[in-house]
Design a protein around this motif. Structure first.
Motif, mmCIF file in Angstrom:
data_model
loop_
_atom_site.group_PDB
_atom_site.id
_atom_site.type_symbol
_atom_site.label_atom_id
_atom_site.label_comp_id
_atom_site.label_asym_id
_atom_site.label_seq_id
_atom_site.Cartn_x
_atom_site.Cartn_y
_atom_site.Cartn_z
ATOM 1 N N PRO A 1 0.837 -1.208 0.000
ATOM 2 C CA PRO A 1 0.000 0.000 0.000
ATOM 3 C C PRO A 1 0.871 1.258 0.000
ATOM 4 C CG PRO A 1 -0.726 -1.563 1.681
ATOM 5 C CD PRO A 1 0.589 -2.066 1.179
ATOM 6 N N GLY A 2 0.428 2.251 -0.724
ATOM 7 C CA GLY A 2 1.154 3.513 -0.742
ATOM 8 C C GLY A 2 2.213 3.619 -1.818
ATOM 9 N N ALA A 3 2.405 2.570 -2.613
ATOM 10 C CA ALA A 3 3.392 2.638 -3.699
ATOM 11 C C ALA A 3 2.958 3.665 -4.735
ATOM 12 C CB ALA A 3 3.542 1.273 -4.344
ATOM 13 N N ARG A 4 3.919 4.308 -5.351
ATOM 14 C CA ARG A 4 3.632 5.213 -6.469
ATOM 15 C C ARG A 4 3.450 4.369 -7.723
ATOM 16 N NH1 ARG A 4 4.826 10.673 -5.422
ATOM 17 N NH2 ARG A 4 5.088 11.103 -7.631
ATOM 18 N N LEU A 5 2.364 4.581 -8.436
ATOM 19 C CA LEU A 5 2.063 3.797 -9.627
ATOM 20 C C LEU A 5 2.348 4.616 -10.881
ATOM 21 C CD1 LEU A 5 -1.232 1.975 -8.594
ATOM 22 C CD2 LEU A 5 1.149 1.261 -8.265
ATOM 23 N N ALA A 6 3.177 4.062 -11.741
ATOM 24 C CA ALA A 6 3.518 4.714 -13.005
ATOM 25 C C ALA A 6 2.331 4.615 -13.967
ATOM 26 C CB ALA A 6 4.755 4.059 -13.606
ATOM 27 N N GLY A 7 2.378 5.390 -15.031
ATOM 28 C CA GLY A 7 1.231 5.442 -15.930
ATOM 29 C C GLY A 7 1.331 4.597 -17.186
ATOM 30 N N THR A 8 2.525 4.090 -17.506
ATOM 31 C CA THR A 8 2.706 3.390 -18.775
ATOM 32 C C THR A 8 2.262 1.938 -18.675
ATOM 33 O OG1 THR A 8 4.658 4.781 -19.183
ATOM 34 C CG2 THR A 8 4.350 2.862 -20.619
ATOM 35 N N ARG A 9 1.285 1.556 -19.486
ATOM 36 C CA ARG A 9 0.831 0.170 -19.522
ATOM 37 C C ARG A 9 1.699 -0.633 -20.478
ATOM 38 N NH1 ARG A 9 -3.943 -0.915 -17.131
ATOM 39 N NH2 ARG A 9 -5.099 0.899 -16.334
ATOM 40 N N PHE A 10 1.793 -1.934 -20.226
ATOM 41 C CA PHE A 10 2.676 -2.794 -21.015
ATOM 42 C C PHE A 10 2.295 -2.778 -22.493
ATOM 43 C CE2 PHE A 10 4.208 -7.378 -21.858
ATOM 44 C CZ PHE A 10 5.491 -6.943 -22.141
ATOM 45 N N ALA A 11 1.008 -2.876 -22.784
ATOM 46 C CA ALA A 11 0.564 -2.897 -24.187
ATOM 47 C C ALA A 11 0.957 -1.608 -24.905
ATOM 48 C CB ALA A 11 -0.944 -3.109 -24.258
ATOM 49 N N ASP A 12 0.823 -0.479 -24.219
ATOM 50 C CA ASP A 12 1.190 0.805 -24.834
ATOM 51 C C ASP A 12 2.698 0.890 -25.049
ATOM 52 O OD1 ASP A 12 -1.482 1.544 -24.765
ATOM 53 O OD2 ASP A 12 -1.295 2.521 -22.809
ATOM 54 N N TRP A 13 3.455 0.363 -24.084
ATOM 55 C CA TRP A 13 4.914 0.355 -24.224
ATOM 56 C C TRP A 13 5.341 -0.498 -25.418
ATOM 57 C CZ3 TRP A 13 8.705 -3.535 -23.650
ATOM 58 C CH2 TRP A 13 10.017 -3.078 -23.530
ATOM 59 N N LEU A 14 4.714 -1.656 -25.586
ATOM 60 C CA LEU A 14 5.013 -2.512 -26.727
ATOM 61 C C LEU A 14 4.661 -1.805 -28.032
ATOM 62 C CD1 LEU A 14 3.760 -5.980 -25.428
ATOM 63 C CD2 LEU A 14 6.145 -5.302 -25.799
ATOM 64 N N ASP A 15 3.523 -1.133 -28.062
ATOM 65 C CA ASP A 15 3.128 -0.408 -29.267
ATOM 66 C C ASP A 15 4.136 0.675 -29.625
ATOM 67 O OD1 ASP A 15 0.836 -1.895 -29.649
ATOM 68 O OD2 ASP A 15 -0.496 -0.455 -28.664
ATOM 69 N N SER A 16 4.677 1.334 -28.607
ATOM 70 C CA SER A 16 5.622 2.423 -28.849
ATOM 71 C C SER A 16 6.935 1.927 -29.435
ATOM 72 C CB SER A 16 5.880 3.187 -27.553
ATOM 73 O OG SER A 16 6.698 2.417 -26.658
ATOM 74 N N ARG A 17 7.225 0.645 -29.276
ATOM 75 C CA ARG A 17 8.479 0.084 -29.777
ATOM 76 C C ARG A 17 8.352 -0.486 -31.190
ATOM 77 N NH1 ARG A 17 12.339 -1.596 -26.073
ATOM 78 N NH2 ARG A 17 12.558 -3.644 -27.050
ATOM 79 N N ARG A 18 7.132 -0.598 -31.674
ATOM 80 C CA ARG A 18 6.940 -1.145 -33.011
ATOM 81 C C ARG A 18 7.280 -0.136 -34.076
ATOM 82 N NH1 ARG A 18 2.014 -3.615 -30.611
ATOM 83 N NH2 ARG A 18 2.503 -5.806 -30.271
#
Length: 248
Positions: free
Chosen positions: A231-248
């Motif tokens: 609890p209390g962790a900072r959550l980043a905004g980048t989802r795995f699917a979006d990250w994969l799309d950005s690398r294509r």
């Protein structure tokens, strides 16, 4: 502000150096490639002169149990001594979510040892624990491959992009010392087997990923929520699917 980044030429370190420089800081990337070795101590005292902050994102060249423990013990001890001599006011270290929950892993035991040395050094500190990076897909697969088959358990994890790790470490580095630990993780829970299956498919890697609850994960046996942040962790905004799309 002068900030020394130990491991400053690696995946996280090089991005962190660029980020902090863009933010206007005087940043020194420190690694054996730049003549600064935290294991032998070569160049360390000179590098830390005038530094307000030291950020340690270095990693052991060997993940063998005794080698990785020796690396983090030696490096952290040398850094602590050099920082005390130079009057450094903030030590920041990148660690791993779940380190103390999976003692079967020699690597994670070494990270716990590193954290304990930092806490006992007397130097104000911040420890940033991160979950697995998206970039680790191929490395995880390589460590779990037999022939053309990758065998992995369905353990839960909450991976994130290395850029999001860098953003969090940079934020912590220029803030007041926590004298404690913070966590950063990705925005979604994924199963380890599916995470690797999806990543390999995106790379058109033909290996089959088989779910096998009997196998471990780099010496550990996560079966519950050990790899997930608390609890209390900072959550980043980048989802795995979006990250994969950005690398294509």
């Amino acid at each position: 502000m002068k900030i020394v980044v130990i491991g400053g030429t690696g995946l996280i370190g090089s991005k962190l150096v660029d980020r902090l420089r863009t933010d206007g800081h005087d940043v020194l990337p420190a690694s054996p490639n730049t003549g600064v070795d935290s294991i032998t101590g070569e160049g360390l005292d000179e590098a830390l002169k005038g530094a307000q902050v030291v950020v340690d994102v270095s990693n052991s060249p060997s993940f063998e149990d005794s080698a990785v423990l020796e690396f983090f013990r030696t490096s952290t001890g040398n850094l602590g001594a050099a920082e005390a001599a130079a009057g450094v006011g903030h030590h920041v270290a990148l660690s791993v979510v779940g380190s103390d929950a999976l003692p079967d892993s020699g690597y994670l035991r070494a990270k716990v040892a590193q954290e304990e040395l930092i806490k006992g050094s007397g130097i104000p500190y911040s420890i940033v624990r991160a979950t697995q990076f998206f970039e680790f897909v191929k490395g995880i697969a390589a460590g779990s491959t037999e022939g053309d088959t990758v065998r992995l358990p369905s353990s839960l994890l909450q991976p994130l992009a290395s850029d999001d790790v860098v953003a969090e470490v940079a934020r912590v580095a220029v803030a007041a010392p926590l004298n404690g630990t913070t966590e950063v993780a990705g925005p979604e829970e994924l199963h380890l087997d599916e995470f690797v299956r999806t990543g390999l498919a995106a790379e058109k890697d033909p290996r089959e990923v088989v779910t096998d609850e009997s196998v471990g994960y780099f010496g550990a046996n996560p079966r519950g929520r050990e790899l997930l942040p608390g609890p209390g962790a900072r959550l980043a905004g980048t989802r795995f699917a979006d990250w994969l799309d950005s690398r294509r």
